[in-house]
Design a protein around this motif. Structure first.
Motif, mmCIF file in Angstrom:
data_model
loop_
_atom_site.group_PDB
_atom_site.id
_atom_site.type_symbol
_atom_site.label_atom_id
_atom_site.label_comp_id
_atom_site.label_asym_id
_atom_site.label_seq_id
_atom_site.Cartn_x
_atom_site.Cartn_y
_atom_site.Cartn_z
ATOM 1 N N VAL A 1 0.755 -1.208 -0.044
ATOM 2 C CA VAL A 1 -0.089 -0.028 0.062
ATOM 3 C C VAL A 1 0.979 1.461 -0.074
ATOM 4 C CG1 VAL A 1 -1.896 1.381 1.121
ATOM 5 C CG2 VAL A 1 -1.665 -1.175 1.283
ATOM 6 N N GLN A 2 0.556 2.103 -0.922
ATOM 7 C CA GLN A 2 1.366 3.448 -0.756
ATOM 8 C C GLN A 2 0.419 4.648 -0.777
ATOM 9 O OE1 GLN A 2 3.067 3.972 -5.068
ATOM 10 N NE2 GLN A 2 5.102 2.930 -3.903
ATOM 11 N N LEU A 3 0.967 5.637 0.380
ATOM 12 C CA LEU A 3 -0.027 6.586 0.871
ATOM 13 C C LEU A 3 0.811 7.811 0.532
ATOM 14 C CD1 LEU A 3 -0.660 4.773 4.076
ATOM 15 C CD2 LEU A 3 -2.181 5.140 2.284
ATOM 16 N N GLN A 4 -0.008 8.890 0.285
ATOM 17 C CA GLN A 4 0.706 10.044 -0.188
ATOM 18 C C GLN A 4 -0.178 11.083 0.715
ATOM 19 O OE1 GLN A 4 1.741 11.191 -4.034
ATOM 20 N NE2 GLN A 4 2.751 13.070 -3.325
ATOM 21 N N ALA A 5 0.454 12.023 1.747
ATOM 22 C CA ALA A 5 -0.526 12.890 2.369
ATOM 23 C C ALA A 5 -0.286 14.358 1.825
ATOM 24 C CB ALA A 5 -0.162 12.983 3.901
ATOM 25 N N SER A 6 -1.553 15.068 1.761
ATOM 26 C CA SER A 6 -0.920 16.551 1.745
ATOM 27 C C SER A 6 -2.206 17.348 2.140
ATOM 28 C CB SER A 6 -1.300 16.603 -0.043
ATOM 29 O OG SER A 6 -2.269 16.243 -0.324
ATOM 30 N N GLY A 7 -2.014 18.785 1.852
ATOM 31 C CA GLY A 7 -2.921 19.540 2.482
ATOM 32 C C GLY A 7 -2.715 20.273 3.803
ATOM 33 N N GLY A 8 -1.412 20.095 4.148
ATOM 34 C CA GLY A 8 -0.989 20.982 5.095
ATOM 35 C C GLY A 8 -0.898 22.306 5.147
ATOM 36 N N GLY A 9 -0.871 23.190 6.200
ATOM 37 C CA GLY A 9 -0.524 24.610 5.783
ATOM 38 C C GLY A 9 -0.507 25.274 7.239
ATOM 39 N N LEU A 10 -0.318 26.767 6.973
ATOM 40 C CA LEU A 10 -0.376 27.694 8.316
ATOM 41 C C LEU A 10 -1.986 28.196 8.346
ATOM 42 C CD1 LEU A 10 0.802 29.458 10.472
ATOM 43 C CD2 LEU A 10 1.759 30.960 8.763
ATOM 44 N N VAL A 11 -2.476 27.988 9.416
ATOM 45 C CA VAL A 11 -3.615 28.746 9.664
ATOM 46 C C VAL A 11 -3.633 29.334 11.064
ATOM 47 C CG1 VAL A 11 -5.124 27.071 8.318
ATOM 48 C CG2 VAL A 11 -4.886 26.514 10.661
ATOM 49 N N GLN A 12 -4.771 29.987 11.496
ATOM 50 C CA GLN A 12 -4.724 30.753 12.472
ATOM 51 C C GLN A 12 -5.950 29.846 13.400
ATOM 52 O OE1 GLN A 12 -6.466 34.798 11.994
ATOM 53 N NE2 GLN A 12 -4.056 35.249 11.816
ATOM 54 N N ALA A 13 -5.766 29.981 14.898
ATOM 55 C CA ALA A 13 -6.556 29.284 15.642
ATOM 56 C C ALA A 13 -8.191 29.570 15.407
ATOM 57 C CB ALA A 13 -6.606 29.796 17.088
ATOM 58 N N GLY A 14 -8.880 28.531 15.570
ATOM 59 C CA GLY A 14 -10.127 28.581 14.915
ATOM 60 C C GLY A 14 -10.599 28.256 13.599
ATOM 61 N N GLU A 15 -9.666 28.205 12.863
ATOM 62 C CA GLU A 15 -9.810 28.051 11.386
ATOM 63 C C GLU A 15 -9.849 26.493 11.097
ATOM 64 O OE1 GLU A 15 -8.225 32.259 9.196
ATOM 65 O OE2 GLU A 15 -6.870 30.323 9.180
ATOM 66 N N SER A 16 -10.112 26.120 9.663
ATOM 67 C CA SER A 16 -10.241 24.671 9.284
ATOM 68 C C SER A 16 -9.332 24.451 8.272
ATOM 69 C CB SER A 16 -11.763 24.530 8.962
ATOM 70 O OG SER A 16 -12.745 24.984 9.920
ATOM 71 N N LEU A 17 -9.062 23.207 8.152
ATOM 72 C CA LEU A 17 -7.999 22.793 7.099
ATOM 73 C C LEU A 17 -8.486 21.346 6.891
ATOM 74 C CD1 LEU A 17 -5.453 24.001 6.076
ATOM 75 C CD2 LEU A 17 -4.109 22.826 7.640
ATOM 76 N N ALA A 91 1.295 20.244 14.260
ATOM 77 C CA ALA A 91 2.172 19.077 14.197
ATOM 78 C C ALA A 91 2.231 18.646 12.744
ATOM 79 C CB ALA A 91 1.587 17.920 14.880
ATOM 80 N N VAL A 92 3.350 17.438 12.685
ATOM 81 C CA VAL A 92 3.315 17.046 11.239
ATOM 82 C C VAL A 92 2.256 15.858 11.273
ATOM 83 C CG1 VAL A 92 4.771 15.564 9.712
ATOM 84 C CG2 VAL A 92 5.731 17.708 11.172
ATOM 85 N N TYR A 93 1.415 15.799 10.335
ATOM 86 C CA TYR A 93 0.424 14.646 10.252
ATOM 87 C C TYR A 93 0.777 13.760 9.139
ATOM 88 C CZ TYR A 93 -2.691 17.613 13.055
ATOM 89 O OH TYR A 93 -3.161 18.099 14.390
ATOM 90 N N TYR A 94 0.545 12.599 9.394
ATOM 91 C CA TYR A 94 0.864 11.410 8.525
ATOM 92 C C TYR A 94 -0.520 10.425 8.589
ATOM 93 C CZ TYR A 94 5.623 12.315 10.183
ATOM 94 O OH TYR A 94 6.788 12.693 10.522
ATOM 95 N N CYS A 95 -0.713 9.928 7.425
ATOM 96 C CA CYS A 95 -1.331 8.864 7.179
ATOM 97 C C CYS A 95 -0.872 7.531 7.124
ATOM 98 C CB CYS A 95 -2.448 9.167 5.821
ATOM 99 S SG CYS A 95 -1.595 9.254 4.287
#
Length: 123
Positions: A1-17, A91-95
């Motif tokens: 199984v190969q996995l590739q995570a994406s979508g991280g970034g810088l947001v302010q508290a209360g925001e969504s990602l 944090a760094v998020y991994y799947c």
């Protein structure tokens, strides 16, 4: 199984990602897919897990009510929707995927990992 995570970034508290995990190769062998995170100086922790066969997802207490996990019908993409983000979610998020029926929180049984994507939440 190969996995590739994406979508991280810088947001302010209360925001969504929304993070995305592309799943390929032998997707039929996946039993659970989890999203983990690792903050500087801390151990990697499971924040959400999605049973591949349709059972109820699992969430860490720290993200319950704020994060959701979902998958497309083709079973080749999983999303982690993160709402009401807090600085402590930084944090760094991994799947990762595991192919057996061991408990979802058994990190050592996740044999396939994507590269991490950094989420930074500013206060």
């Amino acid at each position: 199984v190969q996995l590739q995570a994406s979508g991280g970034g810088l947001v302010q508290a209360g925001e969504s990602l929304r993070l995305s995990c592309a799943v390929s190769r032998r997707t039929f062998s996946v039993y659970d897919l989890g999203w983990f995170r690792q903050a500087p100086g801390k151990e990697r922790e499971l924040v959400a897990a999605l049973p591949w066969r349709g059972d109820r997802p699992w969430f860490a207490d720290s993200v319950k009510g704020r994060f959701t996990i979902s998958r497309n019908s083709a079973k080749d993409r999983v999303w982690l929707q993160m709402n009401s983000l807090r600085p402590e979610d930084t944090a760094v998020y991994y799947c990762a995927a595991k192919t057996d029926s061991s408990p979802v929180y058994k990190i050592s049984n996740y044999g396939s990992w994507g590269q991490g994507t950094l989420v930074t939440v500013s206060s």
